[in-house]
Design an enzyme around this catalytic site. Structure first.
Site, PDB file in Angstrom:
ATOM      1  N   CYS A   2       6.211  -3.774   9.844  1.00 40.63           N
ATOM      2  CA  CYS A   2       7.618  -3.930  10.199  1.00 40.63           C
ATOM      3  C   CYS A   2       8.070  -5.388  10.135  1.00 40.63           C
ATOM      4  O   CYS A   2       7.265  -6.307  10.244  1.00 40.63           O
ATOM      5  CB  CYS A   2       7.842  -3.428  11.623  1.00 40.63           C
ATOM      6  SG  CYS A   2       7.192  -1.792  11.896  1.00 40.63           S
ATOM      7  N   ARG A  27       6.266  -7.299   3.364  1.00 40.86           N
ATOM      8  CA  ARG A  27       5.405  -6.784   4.429  1.00 40.86           C
ATOM      9  C   ARG A  27       5.219  -5.272   4.317  1.00 40.86           C
ATOM     10  O   ARG A  27       4.354  -4.704   4.977  1.00 40.86           O
ATOM     11  CB  ARG A  27       6.026  -7.117   5.792  1.00 40.86           C
ATOM     12  CG  ARG A  27       6.073  -8.602   6.080  1.00 40.86           C
ATOM     13  CD  ARG A  27       6.999  -8.907   7.234  1.00 40.86           C
ATOM     14  NE  ARG A  27       6.466  -8.505   8.510  1.00 40.86           N
ATOM     15  CZ  ARG A  27       5.793  -9.295   9.333  1.00 40.86           C
ATOM     16  NH1 ARG A  27       5.569 -10.551   9.003  1.00 40.86           N
ATOM     17  NH2 ARG A  27       5.364  -8.867  10.484  1.00 40.86           N
ATOM     18  N   TRP A  74       7.753   0.269   9.202  1.00 43.31           N
ATOM     19  CA  TRP A  74       6.636   0.900   8.513  1.00 43.31           C
ATOM     20  C   TRP A  74       6.101   1.923   9.484  1.00 43.31           C
ATOM     21  O   TRP A  74       5.585   1.573  10.552  1.00 43.31           O
ATOM     22  CB  TRP A  74       5.576  -0.154   8.171  1.00 43.31           C
ATOM     23  CG  TRP A  74       4.466   0.356   7.336  1.00 43.31           C
ATOM     24  CD1 TRP A  74       4.532   0.732   6.022  1.00 43.31           C
ATOM     25  CD2 TRP A  74       3.103   0.533   7.729  1.00 43.31           C
ATOM     26  NE1 TRP A  74       3.288   1.126   5.587  1.00 43.31           N
ATOM     27  CE2 TRP A  74       2.391   1.023   6.609  1.00 43.31           C
ATOM     28  CE3 TRP A  74       2.396   0.329   8.906  1.00 43.31           C
ATOM     29  CZ2 TRP A  74       1.042   1.301   6.638  1.00 43.31           C
ATOM     30  CZ3 TRP A  74       1.035   0.612   8.938  1.00 43.31           C
ATOM     31  CH2 TRP A  74       0.380   1.090   7.803  1.00 43.31           C
ATOM     32  N   ASN A 100       8.305  -4.552  16.653  1.00 49.22           N
ATOM     33  CA  ASN A 100       7.104  -4.487  15.809  1.00 49.22           C
ATOM     34  C   ASN A 100       5.922  -4.255  16.740  1.00 49.22           C
ATOM     35  O   ASN A 100       5.850  -4.879  17.795  1.00 49.22           O
ATOM     36  CB  ASN A 100       6.850  -5.808  15.079  1.00 49.22           C
ATOM     37  CG  ASN A 100       7.805  -6.021  13.935  1.00 49.22           C
ATOM     38  OD1 ASN A 100       8.646  -5.169  13.651  1.00 49.22           O
ATOM     39  ND2 ASN A 100       7.673  -7.162  13.284  1.00 49.22           N
ATOM     40  N   GLY A 101       4.989  -3.415  16.311  1.00 49.61           N
ATOM     41  CA  GLY A 101       3.796  -3.191  17.135  1.00 49.61           C
ATOM     42  C   GLY A 101       3.766  -1.778  17.675  1.00 49.61           C
ATOM     43  O   GLY A 101       4.441  -0.880  17.162  1.00 49.61           O
ATOM     44  N   GLU A 482     -14.010  -4.727  -4.967  1.00 51.95           N
ATOM     45  CA  GLU A 482     -12.678  -5.310  -4.980  1.00 51.95           C
ATOM     46  C   GLU A 482     -11.894  -4.841  -6.215  1.00 51.95           C
ATOM     47  O   GLU A 482     -10.708  -4.503  -6.116  1.00 51.95           O
ATOM     48  CB  GLU A 482     -12.775  -6.849  -4.920  1.00 51.95           C
ATOM     49  CG  GLU A 482     -11.457  -7.591  -5.021  1.00 51.95           C
ATOM     50  CD  GLU A 482     -10.399  -7.153  -4.020  1.00 51.95           C
ATOM     51  OE1 GLU A 482     -10.704  -6.440  -3.062  1.00 51.95           O
ATOM     52  OE2 GLU A 482      -9.226  -7.525  -4.233  1.00 51.95           O
ATOM     53  N   LYS A 486      -8.406  -2.715  -5.941  1.00 50.25           N
ATOM     54  CA  LYS A 486      -7.187  -3.235  -6.577  1.00 50.25           C
ATOM     55  C   LYS A 486      -6.561  -2.167  -7.465  1.00 50.25           C
ATOM     56  O   LYS A 486      -5.363  -1.938  -7.440  1.00 50.25           O
ATOM     57  CB  LYS A 486      -7.579  -4.474  -7.394  1.00 50.25           C
ATOM     58  CG  LYS A 486      -6.591  -5.551  -7.581  1.00 50.25           C
ATOM     59  CD  LYS A 486      -6.172  -6.353  -6.397  1.00 50.25           C
ATOM     60  CE  LYS A 486      -6.868  -6.182  -5.124  1.00 50.25           C
ATOM     61  NZ  LYS A 486      -6.390  -6.650  -3.928  1.00 50.25           N
ATOM     62  N   GLU A 489      -5.060   0.730  -5.360  1.00 57.15           N
ATOM     63  CA  GLU A 489      -3.873   0.466  -4.544  1.00 57.15           C
ATOM     64  C   GLU A 489      -2.607   0.310  -5.354  1.00 57.15           C
ATOM     65  O   GLU A 489      -1.532   0.631  -4.868  1.00 57.15           O
ATOM     66  CB  GLU A 489      -4.074  -0.687  -3.554  1.00 57.15           C
ATOM     67  CG  GLU A 489      -4.234  -2.051  -4.129  1.00 57.15           C
ATOM     68  CD  GLU A 489      -4.439  -3.111  -3.044  1.00 57.15           C
ATOM     69  OE1 GLU A 489      -3.855  -3.011  -1.967  1.00 57.15           O
ATOM     70  OE2 GLU A 489      -5.187  -4.063  -3.309  1.00 57.15           O
ATOM     71  N   HIS A 505     -28.147   8.790  -7.262  1.00 57.07           N
ATOM     72  CA  HIS A 505     -28.436   9.542  -6.036  1.00 57.07           C
ATOM     73  C   HIS A 505     -27.307  10.493  -5.676  1.00 57.07           C
ATOM     74  O   HIS A 505     -27.110  10.805  -4.508  1.00 57.07           O
ATOM     75  CB  HIS A 505     -28.749   8.575  -4.893  1.00 57.07           C
ATOM     76  CG  HIS A 505     -29.976   7.756  -5.175  1.00 57.07           C
ATOM     77  ND1 HIS A 505     -31.244   8.287  -5.162  1.00 57.07           N
ATOM     78  CD2 HIS A 505     -30.114   6.460  -5.548  1.00 57.07           C
ATOM     79  CE1 HIS A 505     -32.118   7.354  -5.495  1.00 57.07           C
ATOM     80  NE2 HIS A 505     -31.455   6.236  -5.731  1.00 57.07           N
ATOM     81  N   LYS A 605       1.714  -5.182   3.641  1.00 58.38           N
ATOM     82  CA  LYS A 605       1.089  -6.478   3.392  1.00 58.38           C
ATOM     83  C   LYS A 605       0.274  -6.939   4.579  1.00 58.38           C
ATOM     84  O   LYS A 605      -0.780  -7.533   4.449  1.00 58.38           O
ATOM     85  CB  LYS A 605       2.167  -7.500   3.039  1.00 58.38           C
ATOM     86  CG  LYS A 605       1.626  -8.873   2.667  1.00 58.38           C
ATOM     87  CD  LYS A 605       0.838  -8.837   1.373  1.00 58.38           C
ATOM     88  CE  LYS A 605       0.164 -10.138   1.037  1.00 58.38           C
ATOM     89  NZ  LYS A 605      -0.855  -9.952  -0.020  1.00 58.38           N
TER      90      LYS A 605
HETATM   91  O1  M6R Z   1      -4.212  -9.890   5.913  1.00 55.03           O
HETATM   92  P1  M6R Z   1      -5.608  -9.411   5.792  1.00 55.03           P
HETATM   93  O2  M6R Z   1      -6.415 -10.167   4.785  1.00 55.03           O
HETATM   94  O3  M6R Z   1      -6.324  -9.336   7.109  1.00 55.03           O
HETATM   95  O4  M6R Z   1      -5.467  -7.929   5.274  1.00 55.03           O
HETATM   96  C1  M6R Z   1      -6.564  -7.067   5.178  1.00 55.03           C
HETATM   97  C2  M6R Z   1      -6.252  -5.884   4.296  1.00 55.03           C
HETATM   98  O5  M6R Z   1      -5.231  -5.121   4.855  1.00 55.03           O
HETATM   99  C3  M6R Z   1      -5.845  -6.320   2.884  1.00 55.03           C
HETATM  100  O6  M6R Z   1      -6.833  -7.108   2.300  1.00 55.03           O
HETATM  101  C4  M6R Z   1      -5.566  -5.102   1.992  1.00 55.03           C
HETATM  102  O7  M6R Z   1      -6.772  -4.468   1.698  1.00 55.03           O
HETATM  103  C5  M6R Z   1      -4.818  -5.532   0.732  1.00 55.03           C
HETATM  104  N1  M6R Z   1      -3.850  -4.548   0.398  1.00 55.03           N
HETATM  105  C6  M6R Z   1      -5.650  -5.713  -0.439  1.00 55.03           C
HETATM  106  O8  M6R Z   1      -4.978  -6.004  -1.612  1.00 55.03           O
END
Ligand code: M6R
Length: 610
Positions: A2, A27, A74, A100-101, A482, A486, A489, A505, A605
């Site tokens: 948010c 965000r 969000w 927020n929260g 990673e 990527k 997502e 396995h 984000k």
């Molecule tokens: O802000 P942070 O690095 O703590 O965030 C952690 C994850 O939420 C963040 O890395 C997420 O996996 C991203 N979408 C990756 O691209």
């Protein structure tokens, strides 16, 4: 996650709120709304979906007034909908709140309020706050907010408006970031600096348990208990341009291309002039304290956790200290053995990830020293850790992390070397050799970026697949994870990363004709072993793309169908190069599929809920 914006001043608030919310779009959000004190009283307009929906709604019926609050939501409690969007009001429509929260005890509070006759229009925890404030109001909004806050448990940042007091805006921070902007005759609240940077560079950063009372003339800072707080204004010295696309089609692409600069910035000032040692003046941990460290825990989420997996290899190889890596959301609940000689390294791009922050607090509670690697100065993680290494990636706007991840790797290389030189686990010449190789990384990244068109071609063919696999051994496996995240997502293609030797396995059952497998082969001591695993998938019809070191193409040509070569560096440093083509691959695959690259579905984000 948010976003909050609030304004009190001499200008129309609606455009300021909308523009501010746009600056917070990175965000992630699924609905938006604003509340403005108009000549008719407190008026609220909200709309599910993108901000443009809210703008369209406001076009015919603008909210005119010089004090207002806005929010991008969000969804956490209740689906994305108009009703669940913020701001929320009480039944008298005299109090309006953005939040927020999460309010952990909201169900309990809601039940009490319902018994007292309150009607609720949404499924949110936030709506409870506006009702609570209305109940506590006895002519002073500040006191009412203080009393309401005392009844709430959880994490929250609040912006509060009441029709009864059209010249005051109240903000509260409790474990969710909030800043106050100070302008001449106007004041702002925001959950992040870009929202208000167009209007002011002077801000107050609220700490947990603090609140601010904003009028056009000034800002009163106090604790939620009502005690005055004195703090200096913080002058922001970065400009909004750095947060804009700079000619690229997407923030993600811009951020991928910024990596050579980000590597240089993250290394700058942290290597001695003669290039033979690491200098980290920001660390307050003494050599004696470092020598007492018997184990390291690296705790993080998502991409940051993948950086932590590389960090484990780096620290273990260079400093010879055992390292465990944990997903932050699991850490607290597995009763980890944390002692005074444990160094806990938390890694977070945003520095606000709730799970990572909770792990940090648990580590501190157990007496461990906490070192943070983060990209955000002044973030909660940065403020609460004992030591901080800031990655100088610059603001990362795309939800998919690229330069923040790769600069975390640079931070780990520096930290590993620093630990090694302090503990004497590596010869000075070896440290100098690694530093020299690091010095070449930015140029090597540039040369990979120069081959983006080749990667684009590969991505376009991969985009037609419904499922693919990334495999690698050792540090290549960490990068495979990673690369796979990527791709998932932003392209929404199913993909999995496997330690190459683990495929047989069970997962081999999923390999059939035409399934793309991306095999990382940068660790030459593991080359033969990985080649055997590639043969296993080839035998089942997989189409294999090999990611190899320059000069090693001939050796792998017999095994893979296609290959992409990265410049040669030390084995330990390869992740800083091998991740670049994988980032480009995801970007171009997402583009080929017509997705919203910078704002992928269902992601935020900064994830500030546990
Ligand atoms: O802000 P942070 O690095 O703590 O965030 C952690 C994850 O939420 C963040 O890395 C997420 O996996 C991203 N979408 C990756 O691209």
């Amino acid at each position: 996650m948010c976003g909050i914006v609030g304004y009190i001043g001499f200008r129309e608030s609606q455009p300021i709120l909308i523009e501010g919310l746009k600056k917070l779009e990175y965000r992630g959000y699924d609905s938006a709304g604003i509340a403005v004190h108009t000549e008719r009283g407190l008026e609220v307009t909200k709309a599910v979906g993108r901000l443009v929906n809210l703008e369209n709604r406001l076009t015919g019926e603008p909210l005119c007034g010089t004090i207002g609050i806005g929010h991008t939501r969000w969804a956490t409690h209740g689906k994305p909908s108009d009703a669940n969007s913020h701001p929320h009001t009480d039944n008298s429509l005299k109090f309006s709140v953005v939040h927020n929260g999460i309010i952990e005890n909201y169900l309990e509070l809601k039940e009490e309020l319902m018994l007292a006759g309150h009607r609720f229009l949404s499924e949110t925890d936030t709506e409870v706050i506006s009702h609570l404030i209305s109940v506590e109001y006895e002519g002073d909004i500040v006191k009412a907010v203080q009393k309401a806050v005392r009844k709430m448990r959880g994490a929250f940042a609040l912006g509060v408006l009441t029709e009864h007091e059209p010249d005051r805006l109240v903000a509260v921070r409790y474990a969710s970031p909030l800043i106050i902007g100070v302008g001449e005759g106007e004041k702002f609240i925001a959950s992040d600096i870009p929202a208000i940077l167009e209007y002011t560079r002077d801000i107050y950063i609220l700490e947990d348990g603090e609140m601010a009372v904003l009028t056009r003339e000034g800002v009163e800072l106090l604790t939620v208990e009502g005690n005055p707080v004195a703090k200096d204004v913080f002058r922001v010295n970065w400009d909004l341009m750095t947060a804009e696309k700079g000619g690229y089609d997407h923030f993600m692409l811009k951020e991928i291309y910024e990596q050579p600069r980000a590597y240089r910035d993250t290394m700058r000032g942290r290597v001695s002039e003669d290039g033979r040692s690491v200098v980290l003046p920001e660390l307050s941990i003494t050599a004696e304290q470092l020598r007492a460290v018997s184990r390291v825990h690296i705790v993080a989420c998502g991409t940051a956790m993948h950086a932590g997996m590389v960090g484990k290899t780096v620290i273990e190889q260079l400093a010879r200290i055992p390292v465990e890596v944990d997903v932050a959301s699991e850490y607290r609940y597995r009763s980890p053995i944390i002692t005074k000689d444990t160094l806990v390294i938390v890694v977070s791009q945003s520095g606000e990830t709730a799970d990572t922050l909770a792990a940090l607090r648990e580590a501190k509670r157990c007496g461990a020293r906490v070192l943070a690697i983060t990209n955000v100065v002044g973030s909660s993680v940065a403020r609460e850790a004992d030591d901080v290494i800031i990655t100088l990636a610059g603001p990362e706007i795309a939800v998919a992390s690229t330069k923040a991840y790769s600069t975390m790797l640079i931070a780990f290389f520096l930290l590993g070397l620093y630990m090694a030189q302090t503990l004497g686990t590596q010869e000075e010449a070896e440290i100098a050799r690694v530093l020299a190789a690091m010095d070449s990384l930015p140029e090597q990244v540039e040369s990979i970026l120069g081959q983006a068109e080749t990667v684009k071609g590969i991505a376009e063919s991969i985009a037609k697949s419904s499922s693919l696999f990334f495999i690698g051994r050792g540090i290549d496996y960490a990068v495979a994870l990673e690369g796979s995240l990527k791709l998932k997502e932003i392209s929404y293609i199913h993909s999995e990363a496997y330690a190459a030797g683990e495929l047989k396995h069970g997962t081999l059952a999923l390999i059939e004709d035409g399934v793309p497998v991306i095999a990382l082969l940068t660790q030459e001591d593991l080359f033969e072993k990985t080649v055997s695993n590639i043969k296993e998938v080839k035998a089942r019809g997989a189409e294999v793309l090999g990611l190899v070191n320059e000069g090693h193409e001939e050796a792998s040509a017999k095994t893979v169908d296609r290959q992409f070569a990265i410049p040669r560096t030390l084995p330990l440093l390869t992740p800083a190069l091998s991740v670049i083509p994988l980032q480009l691959l995801s970007y171009y695959a997402s583009l080929a599929l017509g997705h919203d690259v910078d704002k992928p579905r269902n992601l935020a984000k900064s994830v500030t809920v546990e």
